[in-house]
Design an enzyme around this catalytic site. Sequence first.
Site, PDB file in Angstrom:
ATOM      1  CG  ASN A  19     -14.068 -10.621   5.125  1.00  0.00           C
ATOM      2  OD1 ASN A  19     -12.871 -10.579   5.374  1.00  0.00           O
ATOM      3  ND2 ASN A  19     -14.701 -11.751   4.906  1.00  0.00           N
ATOM      4  N   PRO A  20     -15.116  -6.280   6.785  1.00  0.00           N
ATOM      5  CG  PRO A  20     -13.605  -4.759   7.716  1.00  0.00           C
ATOM      6  CD  PRO A  20     -13.789  -6.215   7.419  1.00  0.00           C
ATOM      7  NE  ARG A  21     -12.185  -7.413   2.294  1.00  0.00           N
ATOM      8  CZ  ARG A  21     -12.370  -8.505   1.559  1.00  0.00           C
ATOM      9  NH1 ARG A  21     -13.159  -8.436   0.493  1.00  0.00           N
ATOM     10  NH2 ARG A  21     -11.793  -9.641   1.861  1.00  0.00           N
ATOM     11  CB  ILE A  22     -18.247  -4.454  -1.333  1.00  0.00           C
ATOM     12  CG1 ILE A  22     -19.361  -3.466  -0.990  1.00  0.00           C
ATOM     13  CG2 ILE A  22     -18.605  -5.244  -2.573  1.00  0.00           C
ATOM     14  CD1 ILE A  22     -20.750  -4.077  -0.957  1.00  0.00           C
ATOM     15  CD  GLN A  23     -15.994 -11.052   1.713  1.00  0.00           C
ATOM     16  OE1 GLN A  23     -15.005 -10.874   2.377  1.00  0.00           O
ATOM     17  NE2 GLN A  23     -16.444 -12.260   1.457  1.00  0.00           N
TER      18      GLN A  23
END
Length: 231
Positions: free
Chosen positions: A47-51
């Site tokens: 996932n290319p994002r903050i989770q």
Amino acid sequence: SLRERLFSDALAIGSAVGYRSAGTVEFLVAAGPASAPAPRYVFLEANPRIQVEHTVSEEATGVDLVRATLQIAAGETLRGLGLAQESIRVVAPAIQARVAMTAPGGRLASFAEPGGAGVRCDGALYAGYSPPSQYDPLLVKIIARGAAGGHEGAEVPASSWEVVRRRLLRACSELHLGGTLQTNLAELRAILASGTFARGGEWTTELLDDEEATASALGTPSASSAPSAPS
């Protein structure tokens, strides 16, 4: 170690596509002790994002991931921020509990966060808040962190795990959500108080079928319910 192999494969995936920011790579590890010679695992997703789980990584490593993400987007480098891979260490255990609505509608008449050493709350609740039903039901995240002890490359000692579990259980017990919102707070407390969870190791989604956890969810004291957590 298993941890090192997972880190190495995650970095290889990011490097292969030239990714440069905060992201999450998820793997599924086969049942068995992490100390086994070669535990089997498979790649799930990246996932290319903050989770939503980023708070656990922040508490475990002491790195402010949101701030670092913004700084990298503004042109900073990892080394410029002092975040070279070899300098990042998992120094403390951490657990997160996500308090969410279980049914649409309702209003928060009163709200009080838990506090104390090693407890963090991420949310934006206030008295009078009525969560919209069109969006994610998450209300607040409660994170408990243990004492720094340098667990890099090793399993978290049972004593450290127990400190964090008790601390999070206390925090969830102190969280006050008055009003008509229906939430999963009782289930979270039940999981944290159950003997199965306290023993660590392997769990399944059938954990709440545990008689001890069910009793706790109903407000009945159990033999393994934790005393006041260290603060």
